[in-house]
Design an enzyme around this catalytic site. Structure first.
Site, PDB file in Angstrom:
ATOM      1  N   ASP A 144      17.054   7.832  -9.852  1.00 29.95           N
ATOM      2  CA  ASP A 144      16.532   6.643  -9.248  1.00 29.95           C
ATOM      3  C   ASP A 144      17.636   5.708  -8.831  1.00 29.95           C
ATOM      4  OD1 ASP A 144      13.990   7.782  -9.333  1.00 29.95           O
ATOM      5  OD2 ASP A 144      13.196   5.626  -9.951  1.00 29.95           O
TER       6      ASP A 144
ATOM      7  N   ALA B 140       0.894  -1.311  -0.074  1.00 29.71           N
ATOM      8  CA  ALA B 140       0.110   0.110  -0.003  1.00 29.71           C
ATOM      9  C   ALA B 140       0.967   1.130   0.100  1.00 29.71           C
ATOM     10  CB  ALA B 140      -0.901   0.187   1.260  1.00 29.71           C
TER      11      ALA B 140
ATOM     12  N   HIS C 279      -9.606  35.082  -3.962  1.00 28.59           N
ATOM     13  CA  HIS C 279     -10.805  34.535  -3.649  1.00 28.59           C
ATOM     14  C   HIS C 279     -11.892  34.320  -4.700  1.00 28.59           C
ATOM     15  CE1 HIS C 279     -14.351  33.463  -0.683  1.00 28.59           C
ATOM     16  NE2 HIS C 279     -14.693  34.435  -1.443  1.00 28.59           N
TER      17      HIS C 279
ATOM     18  N   ILE D 252       2.451   3.293  -5.406  1.00 31.08           N
ATOM     19  CA  ILE D 252       2.149   2.614  -6.734  1.00 31.08           C
ATOM     20  C   ILE D 252       0.704   1.835  -6.384  1.00 31.08           C
ATOM     21  CG2 ILE D 252       2.335   0.901  -8.333  1.00 31.08           C
ATOM     22  CD1 ILE D 252       5.410   1.763  -8.610  1.00 31.08           C
TER      23      ILE D 252
HETATM   24  P1  FAD Z   1      14.066   6.337 -15.391  1.00 29.10           P
HETATM   25  O1  FAD Z   1      12.886   7.108 -15.643  1.00 29.10           O
HETATM   26  O2  FAD Z   1      13.946   4.965 -14.929  1.00 29.10           O
HETATM   27  O3  FAD Z   1      15.032   6.381 -16.839  1.00 29.10           O
HETATM   28  C1  FAD Z   1      16.270   5.604 -16.935  1.00 29.10           C
HETATM   29  C2  FAD Z   1      16.212   5.379 -18.514  1.00 29.10           C
HETATM   30  O4  FAD Z   1      17.641   4.846 -18.561  1.00 29.10           O
HETATM   31  C3  FAD Z   1      15.478   4.146 -18.883  1.00 29.10           C
HETATM   32  O5  FAD Z   1      15.014   4.712 -20.215  1.00 29.10           O
HETATM   33  C4  FAD Z   1      16.268   3.003 -19.332  1.00 29.10           C
HETATM   34  O6  FAD Z   1      15.986   2.256 -20.416  1.00 29.10           O
HETATM   35  C5  FAD Z   1      17.629   3.866 -19.659  1.00 29.10           C
HETATM   36  N1  FAD Z   1      18.793   2.778 -19.110  1.00 29.10           N
HETATM   37  C6  FAD Z   1      19.078   2.261 -18.092  1.00 29.10           C
HETATM   38  N2  FAD Z   1      20.253   1.729 -18.205  1.00 29.10           N
HETATM   39  C7  FAD Z   1      20.752   1.767 -19.512  1.00 29.10           C
HETATM   40  C8  FAD Z   1      21.690   1.517 -20.265  1.00 29.10           C
HETATM   41  N3  FAD Z   1      22.584   0.617 -19.754  1.00 29.10           N
HETATM   42  N4  FAD Z   1      21.823   1.794 -21.448  1.00 29.10           N
HETATM   43  C9  FAD Z   1      21.100   2.631 -22.188  1.00 29.10           C
HETATM   44  N5  FAD Z   1      19.824   3.028 -21.563  1.00 29.10           N
HETATM   45  C10 FAD Z   1      19.710   2.893 -20.060  1.00 29.10           C
HETATM   46  N6  FAD Z   1       7.512  10.147  -9.859  1.00 29.10           N
HETATM   47  C11 FAD Z   1       7.031  11.192  -9.419  1.00 29.10           C
HETATM   48  O7  FAD Z   1       7.923  11.965  -9.328  1.00 29.10           O
HETATM   49  N7  FAD Z   1       5.629  11.335  -9.651  1.00 29.10           N
HETATM   50  C12 FAD Z   1       4.978  10.411  -9.981  1.00 29.10           C
HETATM   51  O8  FAD Z   1       3.805  10.944 -10.233  1.00 29.10           O
HETATM   52  C13 FAD Z   1       5.378   9.204 -10.378  1.00 29.10           C
HETATM   53  N8  FAD Z   1       4.589   8.201 -10.548  1.00 29.10           N
HETATM   54  C14 FAD Z   1       5.103   7.060 -10.993  1.00 29.10           C
HETATM   55  C15 FAD Z   1       4.048   5.838 -11.285  1.00 29.10           C
HETATM   56  C16 FAD Z   1       4.590   4.738 -11.551  1.00 29.10           C
HETATM   57  C17 FAD Z   1       3.747   3.596 -11.905  1.00 29.10           C
HETATM   58  C18 FAD Z   1       6.007   4.358 -11.441  1.00 29.10           C
HETATM   59  C19 FAD Z   1       6.674   3.070 -11.500  1.00 29.10           C
HETATM   60  C20 FAD Z   1       7.075   5.400 -10.915  1.00 29.10           C
HETATM   61  C21 FAD Z   1       6.465   6.591 -10.805  1.00 29.10           C
HETATM   62  N9  FAD Z   1       7.278   7.929 -10.391  1.00 29.10           N
HETATM   63  C22 FAD Z   1       6.730   8.973 -10.095  1.00 29.10           C
HETATM   64  C23 FAD Z   1       8.811   7.464 -10.238  1.00 29.10           C
HETATM   65  C24 FAD Z   1       9.554   8.108 -11.368  1.00 29.10           C
HETATM   66  O9  FAD Z   1       8.987   7.456 -12.525  1.00 29.10           O
HETATM   67  C25 FAD Z   1      11.096   7.841 -11.287  1.00 29.10           C
HETATM   68  O10 FAD Z   1      11.584   8.427 -10.264  1.00 29.10           O
HETATM   69  C26 FAD Z   1      11.685   8.238 -12.462  1.00 29.10           C
HETATM   70  O11 FAD Z   1      11.456   8.034 -13.662  1.00 29.10           O
HETATM   71  C27 FAD Z   1      13.201   8.428 -12.465  1.00 29.10           C
HETATM   72  O12 FAD Z   1      13.826   8.896 -13.251  1.00 29.10           O
HETATM   73  P2  FAD Z   1      15.283   8.307 -14.078  1.00 29.10           P
HETATM   74  O13 FAD Z   1      15.695   9.362 -15.116  1.00 29.10           O
HETATM   75  O14 FAD Z   1      16.309   8.456 -12.783  1.00 29.10           O
HETATM   76  O15 FAD Z   1      15.213   7.086 -14.268  1.00 29.10           O
HETATM   77  P1  NAD Z   2       6.755   2.034  -2.189  1.00 29.63           P
HETATM   78  O1  NAD Z   2       8.000   2.107  -1.162  1.00 29.63           O
HETATM   79  O2  NAD Z   2       6.085   3.485  -2.135  1.00 29.63           O
HETATM   80  O3  NAD Z   2       5.798   1.283  -1.144  1.00 29.63           O
HETATM   81  C1  NAD Z   2       5.819  -0.140  -1.211  1.00 29.63           C
HETATM   82  C2  NAD Z   2       4.879  -0.803  -0.143  1.00 29.63           C
HETATM   83  O4  NAD Z   2       4.998  -1.908  -0.112  1.00 29.63           O
HETATM   84  C3  NAD Z   2       5.510  -0.275   1.252  1.00 29.63           C
HETATM   85  O5  NAD Z   2       4.443   0.296   2.148  1.00 29.63           O
HETATM   86  C4  NAD Z   2       5.965  -1.475   1.940  1.00 29.63           C
HETATM   87  O6  NAD Z   2       5.848  -1.561   3.194  1.00 29.63           O
HETATM   88  C5  NAD Z   2       5.206  -2.413   1.372  1.00 29.63           C
HETATM   89  N1  NAD Z   2       5.867  -3.905   1.121  1.00 29.63           N
HETATM   90  C6  NAD Z   2       7.048  -4.349   1.057  1.00 29.63           C
HETATM   91  N2  NAD Z   2       7.395  -5.448   0.973  1.00 29.63           N
HETATM   92  C7  NAD Z   2       6.069  -6.027   1.176  1.00 29.63           C
HETATM   93  C8  NAD Z   2       5.713  -7.455   1.335  1.00 29.63           C
HETATM   94  N3  NAD Z   2       6.193  -8.480   1.018  1.00 29.63           N
HETATM   95  N4  NAD Z   2       4.033  -7.572   1.536  1.00 29.63           N
HETATM   96  C9  NAD Z   2       3.293  -6.535   1.678  1.00 29.63           C
HETATM   97  N5  NAD Z   2       3.703  -5.285   1.718  1.00 29.63           N
HETATM   98  C10 NAD Z   2       5.010  -5.021   1.216  1.00 29.63           C
HETATM   99  O7  NAD Z   2       7.091   1.383  -3.432  1.00 29.63           O
HETATM  100  P2  NAD Z   2       6.086   1.437  -4.829  1.00 29.63           P
HETATM  101  O8  NAD Z   2       4.519   2.081  -4.510  1.00 29.63           O
HETATM  102  O9  NAD Z   2       6.341   0.372  -5.345  1.00 29.63           O
HETATM  103  O10 NAD Z   2       6.756   2.516  -5.524  1.00 29.63           O
HETATM  104  C11 NAD Z   2       8.046   2.651  -5.920  1.00 29.63           C
HETATM  105  C12 NAD Z   2       8.681   4.020  -6.093  1.00 29.63           C
HETATM  106  O11 NAD Z   2       8.079   4.774  -7.209  1.00 29.63           O
HETATM  107  C13 NAD Z   2       8.515   4.839  -4.758  1.00 29.63           C
HETATM  108  O12 NAD Z   2       9.744   5.291  -4.347  1.00 29.63           O
HETATM  109  C14 NAD Z   2       7.588   6.159  -5.270  1.00 29.63           C
HETATM  110  O13 NAD Z   2       8.500   7.345  -4.823  1.00 29.63           O
HETATM  111  C15 NAD Z   2       7.707   6.123  -6.847  1.00 29.63           C
HETATM  112  N6  NAD Z   2       6.485   6.544  -7.270  1.00 29.63           N
HETATM  113  C16 NAD Z   2       5.932   7.772  -7.087  1.00 29.63           C
HETATM  114  C17 NAD Z   2       4.763   8.063  -7.405  1.00 29.63           C
HETATM  115  C18 NAD Z   2       4.373   9.682  -7.214  1.00 29.63           C
HETATM  116  O14 NAD Z   2       5.256  10.497  -6.792  1.00 29.63           O
HETATM  117  N7  NAD Z   2       3.141   9.909  -7.183  1.00 29.63           N
HETATM  118  C19 NAD Z   2       3.947   7.302  -7.682  1.00 29.63           C
HETATM  119  C20 NAD Z   2       4.373   6.136  -8.114  1.00 29.63           C
HETATM  120  C21 NAD Z   2       5.672   5.711  -7.645  1.00 29.63           C
END
Ligand code: FAD
Ligand code: NAD
Length: 475
Positions: A319, A189, A451, A192
């Site tokens: 990340d 929870a 407002h 994501i």
């Molecule tokens: P990434 O976006 O993962 O990009 C890395 C890139 O590097 C990828 O395209 C990959 O293919 C490429 N790459 C890796 N290794 C190599 C290699 N060796 N050669 C060539 N290319 C390579 N964050 C928010 O702030 N707000 C949100 O609302 C939010 N929602 C999310 C929802 C979901 C479902 C998920 C999964 C994540 C969400 N996040 C959100 C988190 C956010 O997506 C990440 O924090 C962000 O994308 C990280 O950016 P990055 O550039 O570090 O890496």
């Molecule tokens: P998260 O760390 O937010 O949540 C993972 C949850 O899974 C935690 O509450 C943890 O206690 C629980 N958990 C871990 N192992 C478990 C198990 N074995 N059984 C049951 N529960 C368990 O991770 P996420 O939701 O996977 O998101 C990954 C990353 O993506 C986060 O770091 C988040 O910052 C980023 N993200 C950000 C946004 C946003 O900014 N709106 C949206 C989606 C994802």
């Protein structure tokens, strides 16, 4: 002769492509390598965020929120509709279209900034050299004066519930479902779990979320967590806390998920199970054995406050390094590193990074929560204002939640702000800016807010810190 660049960025997610653009703005020659391939087999820039994270999830959250409002709120406005039905294929087409527009926008931005966008795999060798293997060609060695590693992250897989791509799935699969599952299980929870759980629940799925921790939203302020837990329950999201998943087995009738809670061993049956238990840095194939880059025990690339690795001229951002896994955190690191490479002074203020969860009600915070401030020993004051007392929120039919601000007793420094309610993710920006400028709550108190606007709730919560709220009784 090998190609040579001032800066080679590996990864074109929000960390990497922003770093590349800022470096190019400094007049540096830049290449940006990325290997991301979408489910249609096409390569795309933009990383997880644009292709499988922030953007597609927000597209579906918006669509599903509209469904919910049409079903539950339109009547109150006097708007009659027939039965509201959902065409998932059209919804998904819209989601895919938004992703396509934005990812091709990144390609356009790279081009406009004269950045060499290289599609394929990048690997850091010794002496800031990079091996680039194009998707359809032979590897070449590229010379770089500086390398920025921005390889991102990937979902954590549980050994007891391995991904199979159809029944036990990750967040990317969960964003691309073509049919609403009757029963959807979610492990975790966290952000994501709540965002995607909300999407499919609003589209009609019976969603059960299994969370290992006993506290709901343990990272959020307790007042915010309490409001949110109550609302999600009302919306029908079944969140089971203290539920430790022990196994998940996919079969013909669905996925059997076993877990332990305070009452002993339990089991549920779902059609599909999303495992969302966090993400791990993605460094597979990124580093040659002699690259000299150090990883920590969890696989993150070790960097200092300025994102320098221990190899001169090699930086890592986003990340794949410590800190919250958020797109805006990675982008700001990208800007900082590009500025540093250009010889400028730059830093990231890690104490002022906003977090937003895009559920309904939306949740947003910045700085410390009340428990953290209490634990720090610093004397503090708090002020809250409920959206139920906001004219704009009433007009919007969105009165759940509140704004809470915490400031220091001695000098009124803003220590944290916690919002649950309409547009929380937009409202938090005012506090982020205030904290960045070291403003006090008095500064916000003396700032004119339009407002009727939701931002008045931020104004009133600031006033409430000193028992001066005007549109709500003080403590
Ligand atoms: P990434 O976006 O993962 O990009 C890395 C890139 O590097 C990828 O395209 C990959 O293919 C490429 N790459 C890796 N290794 C190599 C290699 N060796 N050669 C060539 N290319 C390579 N964050 C928010 O702030 N707000 C949100 O609302 C939010 N929602 C999310 C929802 C979901 C479902 C998920 C999964 C994540 C969400 N996040 C959100 C988190 C956010 O997506 C990440 O924090 C962000 O994308 C990280 O950016 P990055 O550039 O570090 O890496
Ligand atoms: P998260 O760390 O937010 O949540 C993972 C949850 O899974 C935690 O509450 C943890 O206690 C629980 N958990 C871990 N192992 C478990 C198990 N074995 N059984 C049951 N529960 C368990 O991770 P996420 O939701 O996977 O998101 C990954 C990353 O993506 C986060 O770091 C988040 O910052 C980023 N993200 C950000 C946004 C946003 O900014 N709106 C949206 C989606 C994802």
């Amino acid at each position: 002769m090998s190609r040579s660049f001032d800066v080679v960025v590996i990864g074109a997610g929000p960390a990497g492509y922003i770093a590349a653009i800022r470096a190019a703005q400094h007049g540096l020659s830049v290449a940006c390598i990325d290997e991301w391939k979408n489910r249609d087999g096409k390569n795309a820039f933009g990383g997880t965020c644009l292709n499988a994270g922030c953007i597609p999830s927000k597209a579906l959250l918006e669509s599903s929120e509209l469904v919910h409002r049409a079903q539950h709120e339109f009547k109150k406005h006097g708007i009659q509709t027939g039965e509201v039905s959902v065409d998932v294929a059209t919804m998904q087409k819209r989601r895919a279209g938004i992703v396509r527009q934005l990812t091709s926008g990144v390609a356009g931005l790279l081009k406009a900034n004269k950045i060499e966008g290289l599609v394929g795999h990048g690997k850091l060798l010794a002496d800031t050299k990079v091996e680039f293997t194009p998707v359809d060609g032979d590897a070449e060695i590229v010379d770089a004066r500086n390398v920025i590693l921005a390889a991102g992250s990937t979902p954590i897989e549980l050994k007891i519930a391995p991904f199979d791509g159809t029944q036990i799935i990750d967040s990317w699969d969960a964003l691309e479902l073509e049919v609403v599952p009757e029963r959807l299980g979610v492990v975790g929870a966290g952000v994501i779990g709540l965002e995607l759980g909300s999407v499919w629940s609003r589209l009609g799925s019976n969603v059960t979320v299994l969370e290992a921790m006993d506290d709901f939203l343990f990272m959020a302020d307790r007042d915010v967590a309490a409001v949110t837990a109550k609302e999600f329950k009302k919306q029908g999201l079944d969140i089971k806390l203290g539920a430790k998943v022990t196994s998940a087995k996919a079969g013909a009738s669905g996925v059997t998920v076993q877990y332990d809670d305070k009452d002993g061993a339990q089991s549920i049956e779902v059609d599909q199970l999303v495992v969302a238990v966090g993400r791990r840095p993605f460094v597979d194939g990124l580093l040659a054995d002699d690259s000299g880059i150090q990883l920590d025990e969890r696989g993150f690339i070790v960097v200092d406050d300025e994102c320098r690795t221990r190899v001169k001229g090699v930086y890592a951002i986003g990340d794949c390094v410590r800190g919250p896994m958020l797109a805006h955190k990675g982008s700001e690191e990208g800007v900082m590193v590009a500025d540093l490479i250009a010889g400028e002074t730059a830093e990231v203020n890690y104490n002022v990074i906003p977090s937003v969860i895009y559920t309904s009600p939306e949740i947003a915070w910045v700085g410390q929560n009340e428990a953290e401030v209490k634990a720090s020993g610093r004397a503090y004051k708090t002020g809250s204002f409920p959206f139920a007392a906001s004219g704009r929120a009433k007009a919007m039919e969105q009165t759940i939640g509140m704004v809470k601000i915490i400031s220091a007793q001695d000098d009124d420094e803003i220590l944290g702000a916690h919002i649950v309610g309409p547009m929380a993710g937009e409202l938090i920006s005012e506090i982020v800016l205030a904290m960045e400028f070291s403003a006090s709550t008095e500064d916000i108190q003396r700032t004119i807010h339009a407002h009727p606007s939701l931002a008045e709730a931020v104004h009133e919560a600031s006033l409430a810190v000193d028992n001066k709220a005007l549109n709500y009784p003080n403590k």
